[in-house]
Each structure stands twice: as structure tokens, then as C-alpha cells.
Design an enzyme around this catalytic site. Structure first.
Site, mmCIF file in Angstrom:
data_model
loop_
_atom_site.group_PDB
_atom_site.id
_atom_site.type_symbol
_atom_site.label_atom_id
_atom_site.label_comp_id
_atom_site.label_asym_id
_atom_site.label_seq_id
_atom_site.Cartn_x
_atom_site.Cartn_y
_atom_site.Cartn_z
ATOM 1 N N SER A 561 33.803 -21.689 28.464
ATOM 2 C CA SER A 561 35.027 -22.375 27.927
ATOM 3 C C SER A 561 35.879 -22.727 29.231
ATOM 4 O O SER A 561 35.414 -23.353 30.282
ATOM 5 C CB SER A 561 35.467 -21.644 26.980
ATOM 6 N N ASP A 646 30.783 -27.744 18.504
ATOM 7 C CA ASP A 646 32.088 -27.018 19.218
ATOM 8 C C ASP A 646 33.268 -28.094 18.728
ATOM 9 O O ASP A 646 33.227 -28.964 19.638
ATOM 10 C CB ASP A 646 31.542 -26.993 20.322
ATOM 11 N N HIS A 681 31.521 -23.351 19.268
ATOM 12 C CA HIS A 681 31.839 -22.681 20.667
ATOM 13 C C HIS A 681 31.461 -21.478 21.018
ATOM 14 O O HIS A 681 31.141 -20.808 22.072
ATOM 15 C CB HIS A 681 33.377 -22.661 20.661
#
Length: 709
Positions: A561, A646, A681
Site C-alpha cells: 500500500s 481494491d 486491498h
């Protein structure tokens, strides 16, 4: 006959020698996927295509985009075929360390003990409870495995038992998009009720009447922004809108006070909060504003006795604790009970009827101090290690002397304690088992400090097998994040043993952008100071090389991320330092994403990264944005991971980045993109599927390090 004899020998040699060599090196002989630069006919073109050759990859509805991602997945799979046996071994190792039939540490609320358990060969947890004692008959409140037959992805976000404990409200996500469905179950009758609410964020709380629910919904950019009131047994269309937050930089969440007396509606962005409060006994009343928002001031309220305790950074960089009367909780009535200290950051507070537990960070470590309600008496909890992570676990009871905490270190598995605050006694409730003969005495953990580019000391936490030699030949797995103030303290992972047992040194770099050394350490790694994050990571690698822990052809780096942004930036700036890199759902297209206010989190994130519509912010951001700074140079081997659903980092960011790297980079090192087509995610949701994901990227790292056993 002689020619036939030699022909047969040649065929045998080809089969047994040449062919295996080809298979071993097939990762550099596979056909690269079709170019992403040409825009397919069925793709919806966005405005940014005028400057972005790969912006068309954003069109998730296009069959050609989906086919392109699938082609990349096939390419990745083919190039990882030679590691399949290693992947299988890693998966079996990691699975063997798990106690497949296991329970979480039970926690008490009112007259029930709550916990979850897992069963062998089942992907998901089963949530259960027992009345009064742990010897009582078990009641199953929710079995997530019931959803497996219909859904490939199952993620439970909210699990809220009603005050009378007869009902369960839970929020669940079936595709990784983080758009939750709320369902209600009668736990006494063990049946689902007719109520079904859609489009929810994570937050939901009960009123004390056991018939009223408060919940939060999202806007088109997936921002939690509306508070609703729902009456049991009614349709969602009949629900009442209580509050709507119109500032696009603010999001909303709900929190119940431990005393059970209040619900707090918390509005905030990354640097400012505003809280409203409601008496749970009066669900039809209005929420009351506690203190109006003031730019840069955060505060978090909790109820204790006849007052609110409030954790705040008001004129206090590292936070302080204040008290305020119930009837007048605004700033004019705040009184310091734990004043601000330059060297101590207040992390979290647990308020009980007769004690207040305060988690305080000093020089990277967190201490737990127990205060009396008048704050005249205080003592510190003695913890069982010097390099660790500690925090509050489930603490739902208000009138108790037991503070439930979790404690872990690189060497100590997650351990759950009740600290008896009056008796000053730490009682181990449960330690996560590690099967297969795990012996912590075989390993070492320690803290080092690397000298940064500007003279700052950067903390590094190391975990490795004992008796390593500092000869520059040790393989290293260097992990970093450095954003949002998240610290990522040293914590145990049984999965990580599969690296360390093979001689890899695992290292976590506590770079600026985290709050590891206090709030100032965070502020020095955000906005116009963001380059410090990347420079710290580069300095960490240079330090490890100079001190003979490793060499530049022995370092694999990992980040996910915002940590993927870190990976992208340092690869552009210092690619020669690393053998390989893993970028997990990486936030790499900084400018295009932060210019698009329709994308989830964009406006909310201005206080973290900056607003590229502002000239000065744009200059800082464009200088490091990984996608915008791909150079014509050699890059290390690279595995990039994305999630099609995501909502935090659009799958197109890693996809575009990989496409641009393919076009521009000058080396022949492997570059792979793996997109999870049914997840978001957080990768796969099932516990076994997740282990396979980890085995996959561990196999990539080990293969690049020349470790194939």
C-alpha cells in the site's frame, strides 16, 4: 549403426541435461504480455489519457482490460513455475505451524464469555460464546464458513452484540470492495432476521433499547459520510438520516463508551477531529456537539465516572489527557490530568470505573502506566521483553480490574494477558501456539540505528538465527512502510520463520512517516518532508551493507500500500542497492490519483500527501511519485501485486506502473504483475488461501536470493 548410436546419446543428453536447464531459466525466456500502450476499442478513455499512455487500464468494464490483466497473471504464473515445489514446501511449512483447531483468548462481557475458534480444513472463524463460565455449553453466534459455497471472498468487519445479548448485528464484505452488508441474527433462536442494510461503512452501534441501530453509509467515493438510525424489523428505506458530513476531506465512524452510557460520532480527517455524543438510553434524541473542529486539533473522548476523559494534541505535539464535565465538554472546560511531555507520546487510553490505563511511547517502546481516577497514584506494568509490540485487546467491561492486553515480539508469539490493575499482577490467558518444535532460543532480535542523510538515527529492528557472520553475505528481507504515523512495532509471525530458518535476516526499518519516535517523527515524513521517508530507507540499506550484514545483491525489499509507494520511490532513486523488490498493492500513481476526487480516499488524503492542485504541493509530489519518475535505467527483479476490487489503491496503479516499467527500463530482470481477480486491498480472505499468497511472494524472494531449498 554408429550414427544411430550417437543420435540416441544426443537425444538422452537433451532430455536429461539441456531441457532441465531450459526449464530452470524459463523465467527469462517467457513471452512478455502484449503491450499496454495501445488503447483497445471497447475501452472508456478518461481525461488523463492526454498525458497518460496507460490510463485506459482504469476501465474495469472493458473485456480487453480484464484480458490484459489475465495475460499478466498467466505470464507471472509461467515465470514462477520453476518455484512451484518451493511454494508448496513453504505453504506446508506455514500450515504445519498453525494449530488448525484453535480458540482465541476468551473475553468477558456481562454474563457471557466471547471468543472465536477455527477448525481443521476450514478457511474462516466460527464465533461462539458461553454463558457465565467457560465450562458452559457453547453457543455459535456466527459461522463464516457458511458463506464459502457462494462466495470466494468473505471478510467480517463489524460484530456487535445488542445490550441484552439476544441479537447480533454484523457487517460483511463478499468481494473486497469494502462496501458492507449489515445483517442481524437472533442469537437465542439462531435465525437470521429480515433486516438487511446495504452500502455501509464499517461502523454500527446499538442503542440501549435493543431495537435501534445506528450505522454509517458511504458516498460515491466510498467515504463514510452519513449517520442513519434504523428500527429493528423495518425496511432500510424507512431509516432516518441523522447527520451528513459535507466536507469531502472528513470521514465518519461510531464508537461506544466502555461504560455503555454513550455513543460517540467521530468526524475527522488525518489531522483534525470533531466529536458528537448521544446518550444510548435516548436513541431518538439528537447527537450533541462536544467541541467544534479546529484545524490541526485531534481529540478522542471516553466516558469515566462523572466526566469525559479526552486524549488530544491541542497545543501538545505528543498528546495529553484532559478531563471535561459531562454537561460542558468543550475546550474551555478542559483540564489537564496528564500534561504534555516532549519525550513521551500518549498512544491510547483505556478508562475503567476505578483505573485508567495509559499506553505511552518512549524511544520507540510502549509502556503501560496505570493511574488512579484522581491521577495521584501511578505504576508501570512490567513487560516480559525489551523489543516488542503491546496494545489493548478487547476491554468491554467497565467495572473490572482486569486490563486485557496483547503482547508480542519477534521471538514471542502473540500472548494475551489480563493485568489485574489493583493487584499489580500480570496473568497469561493464552499464547498463540506454534507447532513443529519452535524454539525461541534459536533466534536473536536486536535494535540497530542507521545514520540518515541528515544525521538522524533511524531505528532498525532485526530478527535472525543466532551466530550469523558479518561477512556481507547474509540475505536480507528489508520491510518498510513509513506513512500515516503507523509504527509497525516488532511482532511475531510464524510465517516469517520460513525466511529466517533459511538464513535470511528479517529487518523492519522504522523510517520517518511512522510515529515510532513520536509525533515529530511522523510529521518529518509527510507532505513536503515525504522524501525523508525514502531517504531513510535508502540510508538503512546503505548502513546494512557498510556494516557487513549484507550486500546489494542480497537485499529483497517489501512494502504494501503506502509501503508500496516507498518501494516504487526507492527503486527509482537507488535501484542498485537491491537484488529484488515486492510491491504489494502499491500506491504508485500519486499525481493522477490525487487529482481525481472521485477515487476513494483522495480528498481525505490531502493532509498526508498534499493537494496536487496546489503548485507547491504538486512540486513535492511529482518529485517522488513512482509512476512519474520511471527512468531509463536498470531495475531489480520486481513482483507487483494488485487487487481488482481494491477501493484503496486502484488495481490500475500497479498495472500502469508495470506497463511503463516494461517500456522504459533497460535491464532484463524479471518484472511480474499478479492481480487478485476476486479480492481487494488485503489479498485473499481465507486463512489457507492467504498462506498460499505469502508462499508465492516468499518463493519469489528466496528464488532471487538463490535459495531454492
Amino acid at each position: 549403426m554408429e550414427k544411430l548410436k550417437w543420435l540416441i546419446i544426443l537425444i538422452v543428453v537433451s532430455l536429461f541435461i539441456i531441457n532441465p536447464m531450459i526449464q530452470k531459466n524459463r523465467n527469462i525466456k517467457m513471452t512478455i504480455p502484449p503491450s499496454a500502450k495501445k488503447i483497445p476499442k471497447d475501452v472508456t478513455v478518461h481525461n488523463d489519457e492526454r498525458i497518460d499512455n496507460y490510463g485506459w487500464l482504469r476501465d474495469k468494464t472493458s473485456s480487453q482490460v480484464l484480458n490484459y490483466l489475465k495475460a499478466e497473471n498467466v505470464y507471472t504464473k509461467d515465470n514462477m513455475l520453476h518455484t512451484q515445489s518451493l511454494q508448496d514446501r513453504l505453504f506446508r511449512e506455514m500450515k504445519r505451524r498453525l494449530k488448525e483447531n484453535d480458540n482465541t483468548a476468551p473475553h468477558k462481557w456481562k454474563n457471557y464469555w466471547y471468543y472465536s475458534r477455527t477448525e481443521e480444513n476450514k478457511q474462516y472463524s466460527i464465533f461462539v460464546r458461553k454463558k457465565e463460565t467457560l465450562d458452559a455449553k457453547e453457543e455459535i453466534t456466527l459461522d463464516l464458513n457458511q458463506f464459502v459455497s457462494k462466495h470466494d471472498y468473505v471478510f467480517l468487519s463489524g460484530y456487535k452484540i445488542s445490550p441484552n445479548q439476544n441479537l447480533l448485528a454484523y457487517t460483511i464484505d463478499f468481494d473486497g470492495s469494502e462496501n458492507y452488508i449489515l445483517k442481524i441474527k437472533d442469537t437465542k433462536l439462531n435465525v437470521e432476521m429480515s433486516d438487511k442494510l446495504i452500502g455501509l461503512a464499517e461502523s454500527v452501534e446499538w442503542a440501549n433499547d435493543n431495537e435501534t441501530l445506528f450505522y454509517v453509509t458511504k458516498d460515491d467515493a466510498s467515504r463514510p459520510f452519513q449517520l442513519w438510525r434504523h428500527s429493528l424489523g423495518t425496511d432500510q428505506a424507512e431509516d432516518s438520516l441523522i447527520y451528513e458530513e459535507n466536507d469531502e476531506s472528513y470521514h465518519m465512524e461510531l464508537k461506544r463508551s466502555k461504560s455503555g452510557k454513550y455513543i460517540f460520532m467521530i468526524l475527522g480527517n488525518n489531522i483534525t477531529t470533531e466529536c458528537w455524543v448521544l446518550d444510548r438510553d435516548l436513541p431518538n434524541n439528537d447527537f450533541i456537539l462536544m467541541q467544534e473542529r479546529r484545524d490541526g486539533v485531534e481529540y478522542e473522548p471516553m466516558h469515566q465516572g462523572n466526566r469525559f476523559l479526552i486524549l488530544t494534541n491541542d497545543e501538545s505535539l505528543n498528546f495529553k489527557l484532559v478531563s471535561a464535565p459531562i454537561d460542558n465538554p468543550s475546550v474551555g472546560y478542559w483540564e489537564d490530568v496528564i500534561p504534555h511531555r516532549e519525550e513521551v507520546k500518549l498512544e491510547e487510553v483505556e478508562s475503567f470505573e476505578n483505573n485508567i490505563a495509559v499506553f505511552e511511547r518512549i524511544n520507540g517502546n510502549v509502556n503501560i502506566n496505570i493511574y488512579s481516577p484522581d491521577f495521584e497514584n501511578v505504576h508501570t506494568v512490567e513487560l516480559p521483553d525489551s523489543l516488542y509490540e503491546v496494545g489493548a485487546d478487547y476491554n468491554l467491561e467497565y467495572s473490572t480490574q482486569a486490563l486485557r492486553i496483547y503482547f508480542t515480539s519477534f521471538k514471542i508469539p502473540y500472548s494475551y494477558y489480563d493485568y489485574l490493575m489493583d493487584d499489580k499482577n500480570l496473568v497469561l490467558i493464552k499464547r498463540d501456539p506454534v507447532l513443529g518444535g519452535y524454539n525461541p532460543d534459536k533466534y536473536e532480535s536486536k535494535r540497530l540505528f542507521a545514520k540518515g542523510h541528515d544525521g538522524k538515527n533511524i531505528p532498525l529492528s532485526l530478527f535472525y538465527k543466532k551466530n550469523i557472520k558479518l561477512d556481507g553475505n547474509n540475505p536480507v528481507y528489508l520491510d518498510g512502510y513509513g506513512s500515516y504515523g503507523d509504527t509497525y512495532d516488532p511482532a511475531f509471525s510464524s510465517r516469517r520463520l520460513s525466511l529466517v530458518d533459511r538464513g535470511v535476516i528479517y529487518i523492519r526499518a522504522h523510517i520517518r512517516g511512522s510515529s515510532f519516535l513520536g509525533r515529530g517523527w511522523y510529521n518529518d515524513g509527510k507532505l513536503s518532508y515525504k522524501q525523508n521517508t525514502f531517504s531513510d530507507f535508502i540510508s538503512s540499506a546503505e548502513f546494512l551493507i557498510s556494516e557487513k550484514y549484507t550486500s546489494n545483491n542480497k537485499i529483497v525489499i517489501y512494502g504494501g500500500s503506502a509501503g508500496g509507494l516507498l518501494i516504487g520511490a526507492v527503486l527509482n532513486q537507488s535501484p542498485h542497492l537491491f537484488k529484488a523488490a515486492i510491491a504489494d498493492v502499491p500506491f504508485v500513481d500519486v499525481i493522477n490519483t490525487m487529482l481525481d476526487e472521485t477515487i476513494p480516499l483522495t480528498v481525505i488524503e490531502y493532509d498526508e500527501w498534499g493537494n496536487p492542485n496546489m503548485v507547491e504541493d504538486y512540486k513535492h509530489m511529482i518529485a517522488y511519485s513512482p509512476y512519474d519518475n520511471v527512468f531509463k535505467q536498470d531495475y531489480p527483479a520486481l513482483l507487483v501485486i494488485a487487487g481488482l476490487n481494491d477501493p484503496r489503491v486502484g488495481y490500475w496503479e500497479p498495472a500502469k506502473w508495470v506497463a511503463k516499467l516494461r517500456e522504459i527500463k533497460t535491464d532484463k530482470n524479471i518484472l511480474m504483475l499478479k492481480t487478485h481477480m476476486d479480492a481487494g486491498h488485503f489479498s485473499s480472505s481465507g486463512r489457507y488461501d492467504y498462506l498460499k499468497d505469502v508462499a508465492f511472494y516468499y518463493a519469489f524472494a528466496l528464488d532471487q536470493l538463490g535459495i531454492n531449498k
